[in-house]
Design a protein around this motif. Structure first.
Motif, short mmCIF file in Angstrom:
data_model
loop_
_atom_site.label_atom_id
_atom_site.label_comp_id
_atom_site.label_asym_id
_atom_site.label_seq_id
_atom_site.Cartn_x
_atom_site.Cartn_y
_atom_site.Cartn_z
N CYS A 119 -54.19 38.69 29.91
CA CYS A 119 -54.54 38.95 31.31
C CYS A 119 -53.54 39.89 31.97
N ASP A 120 -52.26 39.61 31.77
CA ASP A 120 -51.24 40.46 32.38
C ASP A 120 -51.28 41.87 31.80
N VAL A 146 -49.43 39.14 37.45
CA VAL A 146 -49.05 40.43 38.01
C VAL A 146 -49.62 40.52 39.43
N PRO A 147 -48.76 40.78 40.43
CA PRO A 147 -49.25 40.86 41.82
C PRO A 147 -50.25 42.00 42.00
N LEU A 154 -42.96 48.84 36.48
CA LEU A 154 -41.81 48.19 35.86
C LEU A 154 -41.85 46.68 36.09
N GLU A 155 -42.24 46.25 37.28
CA GLU A 155 -42.35 44.82 37.55
C GLU A 155 -43.44 44.18 36.70
N ALA A 156 -44.54 44.89 36.50
CA ALA A 156 -45.61 44.36 35.64
C ALA A 156 -45.14 44.28 34.19
N HIS A 157 -44.41 45.30 33.74
CA HIS A 157 -43.85 45.24 32.38
C HIS A 157 -42.94 44.02 32.23
N GLU A 158 -42.11 43.78 33.23
CA GLU A 158 -41.20 42.65 33.14
C GLU A 158 -41.96 41.33 33.10
N GLU A 171 -42.13 51.46 26.84
CA GLU A 171 -42.78 52.03 28.02
C GLU A 171 -41.96 51.81 29.28
N ALA A 172 -41.36 50.63 29.41
CA ALA A 172 -40.53 50.35 30.59
C ALA A 172 -39.35 51.32 30.64
#
Length: 197
Positions: free
Chosen positions: A57-58, A123-124, A141-145, A181-182
């Protein structure tokens, strides 16, 4: 054989018309696993599928963020970032298939409906409009984390349960791709002033 007998034994002509508007019963519910001969217990397969579906999902949301940002890039580095966003989106799409296939291999049901993905993801949600480029990159970057934290934790736990295949997918595919990717995205947020020479 009489003519009447011949008529009753004659096969009906075939049609090329599709059978439209069919509906069927749900034959496997989401959150369940079928028994497949993969050498892992029911509980292990159930746990792995739950963790993989979270990563799935993320990852699907991350893929969509990359596509959105690919379309919305602006500024002096538009072309380079436009291409980078598309490259990363393609790599995330490959991960989506890899993770979903692992869920299916374990007898589970990979989350497929975008509305279901939106209910499960960590993920927001981004704004519907366009953010400034640094904000879009930070959001990626936040989604990668988010993906990496889930993948690291899940990889360690499924390894303890003996699910080497899921551990391999999480480490070799999800973690390595997302870390790389990050790094590429983060380097676009470094403040490097032009050097006068």
């Amino acid at each position: 054989m009489t003519t009447a007998d011949q008529r009753t034994n004659t096969p009906k002509p075939r049609s090329s018309q599709p059978w439209l508007h069919q509906r069927g019963e749900e034959i496997q519910q989401f959150g369940t696993v079928r028994q497949l001969p993969v050498g892992l217990s029911y509980d292990t397969r159930m746990y792995s599928c739950q963790r993989l579906n979270q990563v799935l999902c993320d990852t699907r949301i991350l893929h969509d963020l990359y596509k959105k940002h690919h379309w919305l890039m602006r500024g002096q580095t538009f072309y380079q970032l436009h291409l980078l966003m598309d490259k990363h989106a393609d790599e995330q799409l490959e991960l989506i298939d890899t993770v979903a296939e692992r869920v299916q291999t374990l007898g589970g049901v990979a989350v497929g409906d975008p509305r279901h993905v939106a209910e499960i993801t960590n993920v927001p949600r981004p704004p519907n409009g366009v953010e400034e480029v640094p904000a879009m990159l930070s959001r990626l970057l936040e989604a990668h984390e988010t993906v990496l934290e889930e993948a690291h934790d899940a990889a360690a736990r499924v390894q303890e349960l003996g699910d080497d295949g899921t551990n391999d997918v999480l480490v070799s595919d999800v973690i390595r791709t997302n870390e790389l990717e990050a790094w590429f995205v983060a380097e676009h947020l470094v403040d490097t002033p032009l050097v006068n020479g």
